[in-house]
Motif scaffolding. Sequence first.
Motif, PDB file in Angstrom:
ATOM      1  N   PRO A  88      -4.190  -1.767  -0.277  1.00  0.00           N
ATOM      2  CA  PRO A  88      -4.367  -0.683  -1.252  1.00  0.00           C
ATOM      3  C   PRO A  88      -5.852  -0.459  -1.528  1.00  0.00           C
ATOM      4  O   PRO A  88      -6.620  -1.418  -1.602  1.00  0.00           O
ATOM      5  CB  PRO A  88      -3.654  -1.211  -2.500  1.00  0.00           C
ATOM      6  N   ARG A  89      -6.248   0.798  -1.645  1.00  0.00           N
ATOM      7  CA  ARG A  89      -7.642   1.087  -1.990  1.00  0.00           C
ATOM      8  C   ARG A  89      -7.872   0.705  -3.449  1.00  0.00           C
ATOM      9  O   ARG A  89      -7.015   0.980  -4.304  1.00  0.00           O
ATOM     10  CB  ARG A  89      -7.937   2.577  -1.816  1.00  0.00           C
ATOM     11  N   PRO A  90      -9.016   0.111  -3.743  1.00  0.00           N
ATOM     12  CA  PRO A  90      -9.292  -0.239  -5.146  1.00  0.00           C
ATOM     13  C   PRO A  90      -9.197   1.008  -6.019  1.00  0.00           C
ATOM     14  O   PRO A  90      -9.765   2.046  -5.693  1.00  0.00           O
ATOM     15  CB  PRO A  90     -10.723  -0.776  -5.096  1.00  0.00           C
ATOM     16  N   GLY A  91      -8.455   0.908  -7.080  1.00  0.00           N
ATOM     17  CA  GLY A  91      -8.363   2.022  -8.014  1.00  0.00           C
ATOM     18  C   GLY A  91      -7.449   3.143  -7.583  1.00  0.00           C
ATOM     19  O   GLY A  91      -7.413   4.194  -8.223  1.00  0.00           O
ATOM     20  N   CYS A  92      -6.716   2.968  -6.502  1.00  0.00           N
ATOM     21  CA  CYS A  92      -5.780   4.020  -6.086  1.00  0.00           C
ATOM     22  C   CYS A  92      -4.831   4.328  -7.247  1.00  0.00           C
ATOM     23  O   CYS A  92      -4.202   3.419  -7.785  1.00  0.00           O
ATOM     24  CB  CYS A  92      -4.970   3.586  -4.879  1.00  0.00           C
ATOM     25  N   PRO A  93      -4.729   5.601  -7.633  1.00  0.00           N
ATOM     26  CA  PRO A  93      -3.878   5.915  -8.786  1.00  0.00           C
ATOM     27  C   PRO A  93      -2.387   5.704  -8.506  1.00  0.00           C
ATOM     28  O   PRO A  93      -1.590   5.644  -9.436  1.00  0.00           O
ATOM     29  CB  PRO A  93      -4.178   7.396  -9.059  1.00  0.00           C
ATOM     30  N   VAL A  94      -2.020   5.602  -7.214  1.00  0.00           N
ATOM     31  CA  VAL A  94      -0.600   5.433  -6.893  1.00  0.00           C
ATOM     32  C   VAL A  94      -0.230   3.959  -6.751  1.00  0.00           C
ATOM     33  O   VAL A  94       0.756   3.497  -7.314  1.00  0.00           O
ATOM     34  CB  VAL A  94      -0.243   6.205  -5.607  1.00  0.00           C
ATOM     35  N   CYS A  95      -1.038   3.199  -5.983  1.00  0.00           N
ATOM     36  CA  CYS A  95      -0.650   1.810  -5.732  1.00  0.00           C
ATOM     37  C   CYS A  95      -1.713   0.800  -6.146  1.00  0.00           C
ATOM     38  O   CYS A  95      -1.513  -0.396  -5.992  1.00  0.00           O
ATOM     39  CB  CYS A  95      -0.320   1.607  -4.257  1.00  0.00           C
ATOM     40  N   ALA A 116       0.833  -1.200   0.000  1.00  0.00           N
ATOM     41  CA  ALA A 116       0.000   0.000   0.000  1.00  0.00           C
ATOM     42  C   ALA A 116       0.869   1.251   0.000  1.00  0.00           C
ATOM     43  O   ALA A 116       1.972   1.270   0.532  1.00  0.00           O
ATOM     44  CB  ALA A 116      -0.909  -0.004   1.221  1.00  0.00           C
ATOM     45  N   CYS A 117       0.315   2.331  -0.585  1.00  0.00           N
ATOM     46  CA  CYS A 117       1.033   3.604  -0.591  1.00  0.00           C
ATOM     47  C   CYS A 117       0.644   4.417   0.644  1.00  0.00           C
ATOM     48  O   CYS A 117      -0.256   4.053   1.401  1.00  0.00           O
ATOM     49  CB  CYS A 117       0.731   4.376  -1.869  1.00  0.00           C
ATOM     50  N   TYR A 118       1.322   5.545   0.822  1.00  0.00           N
ATOM     51  CA  TYR A 118       1.053   6.389   1.990  1.00  0.00           C
ATOM     52  C   TYR A 118      -0.405   6.835   2.050  1.00  0.00           C
ATOM     53  O   TYR A 118      -1.024   6.817   3.109  1.00  0.00           O
ATOM     54  CB  TYR A 118       1.974   7.618   1.973  1.00  0.00           C
ATOM     55  N   GLU A 119      -0.954   7.229   0.906  1.00  0.00           N
ATOM     56  CA  GLU A 119      -2.330   7.742   0.930  1.00  0.00           C
ATOM     57  C   GLU A 119      -3.328   6.643   1.293  1.00  0.00           C
ATOM     58  O   GLU A 119      -4.328   6.908   1.964  1.00  0.00           O
ATOM     59  CB  GLU A 119      -2.674   8.375  -0.423  1.00  0.00           C
ATOM     60  N   CYS A 120      -3.063   5.419   0.884  1.00  0.00           N
ATOM     61  CA  CYS A 120      -3.961   4.319   1.253  1.00  0.00           C
ATOM     62  C   CYS A 120      -3.852   4.015   2.747  1.00  0.00           C
ATOM     63  O   CYS A 120      -4.853   3.769   3.416  1.00  0.00           O
ATOM     64  CB  CYS A 120      -3.664   3.082   0.417  1.00  0.00           C
ATOM     65  N   LEU A 121      -2.645   4.032   3.271  1.00  0.00           N
ATOM     66  CA  LEU A 121      -2.491   3.785   4.712  1.00  0.00           C
ATOM     67  C   LEU A 121      -3.143   4.891   5.532  1.00  0.00           C
ATOM     68  O   LEU A 121      -3.855   4.631   6.508  1.00  0.00           O
ATOM     69  CB  LEU A 121      -1.009   3.693   5.094  1.00  0.00           C
TER      70      LEU A 121
HETATM   71 ZN   LIG Z   1      -2.504   3.736  -2.697  1.00  0.00          ZN
END
Ligand SMILES: [Zn+2]
Lengths: 370, 41
Positions: free
Chosen positions: A342-349, A267-272
Motif C-alpha cells: 500500500p502507498r503511504p497515506g493511500c486514502p483507500v488502503c 493493497a488496493c487497486y490504485e496502489c497496485l
Molecule cells: Zn491503496
Amino acid sequence: MKFEHRPHRYEDGTIRIGGEIYGIAAEIADPDGWVWTALTLMDGTRSREEIAERLRLAHPELPDATSVVEELAATRYVEDAAAAAPAGLSERELDRYSRNHAFFRTVDAVPRAHGWEVQVRLKAARVVVLGLGGTGCHAAWALAAVGVGTIHCVDPDLVELSNLNRQVLYGEADVGRPKAEAAVDRLRSVNSDITVTGERRRIGSRRELDELIAGYDALALCADQPTGHGLRVWANRACAAANIPWAGGGYSGPLVTVGCFAPGAGACYECLSSGEEARRRPGTPVNLGGPGVIATSAGVSGQLVAHALLGLLTGVPVPPVGTIQGVNLIAADHHVWVRHPPRPGCPVCGTRAIGPAHKSTREMTEKDAH
Amino acid sequence: MNTNEHETEPVDEAAAPPKTKITIRLLDKIETTTSSNSVGN
Ligand SMILES: [Zn+2]
C-alpha cells in the motif's frame, strides 16, 4: 478421515496425507506408528474417545493418546462423520451441489462441523456482476452454477452477432435483446434455486456505482466502459466505502488478469496499478486497443473473476487479496503475480483508512495459520 | 527433512500428563504432482 485425504504409509513409516496437490499434501513423521494407528481408527465409525482408548491399548507406551487424536482432529484432513447436513439446504441443493461439497472439502484448510459451511455462505451471498460481455458472461454463469444465492446482472447493451464468439449466456435468438434480460433468462434456467435479477443500465459515475452496490456483499467488475482506469478506480473507492470486496478481470489479447481486493486487507487497486506504472519505461503506451478476444481468453478471464469472488465471499480457498494474477495464453512460462505494498497515506488502503477487514474474509481466514 | 519427530514436552507437575506432539509438514512444490489427469468429470 476425509476420503480424498486418506493417508498412505511409506516403507520408512512416514505418512503421506492429503493427496498430492501442493498446498494440501503433507507428511507426518511417525517412527513409532502411533499416528498411523490413530488415522486407521478414524474411519467414521468411532467417537474420539473410542479412538483414543483403542490407540492407548495398541500403544501402551504412548504418553497421551487423547492429545494425538485431538491434534489430528484439528487438521484439515478429518471431518465429523456423524455431523448432519445443515438445515439451510434442501435435498435438491445437497444433490445439485454435491461436487461443490467435495471440492470445497478438499481445498478447505480449516476443519469444520459438516463441510457444507461454504455452500451455506454462498447461498446467503449477494453479488453484483457489472458488465455482461466476455468476462461478465462467464463470471455470472460460474457464480450461478456454483450457487451464489443472489446475483444482480447489469449491462447497457444489446446482444450482437459478434458477441456470440465468446459471450456464453447468449444464443442466436437473443441477438437484439438487452444483454441484462437475456442473461437473467439464461442464468435462471441454469439454476432456479437462486435469485437472479438484472437491469439495462450504464454506470456513468462513482455515485451511480455506490447506489448499485448498496446492500450487496461483493462486486464482480467485468465492464470496460468507461475505458482506462476510470471504472476500476470507482470500484476501488466505492467498494472501500461500502466495506465489501471486489474482483475485476479482463484481457489484453492473450494476457488475462484478475485483481482481488478486500477493504482492510492488502493493497488496493490504485496502489497496485501505481506500482505497476512505476515499473514501466516512461512514455510507454499502455493501451493500444483492439487486440481481439476469443472464447478461451474471455472464459479464463470470467472464471478467474468468479473464482476470486468465491474466495472473497467464503474464505475457501483463501483468496489472494491485494494482488493481480493472470496468465499469458501465448507464453506458458509467464504467470502474472502482481504485488505492491500500500502507498503511504493511500486514502483507500493506507494506514489511516484501515478499518476492520470485511466480514467474510476476516472470519474465514483468521484461523488459517496452519 | 523430517527432523521433528514425536516430541514429548517436559512437564513440571506430575498431575498433568505429558503432551504428545505431531509434526505435520506441508509438502513443497517440487515434492508434489504436476499432473492433473482427471479423476472425475
Ligand atoms: Zn491503496
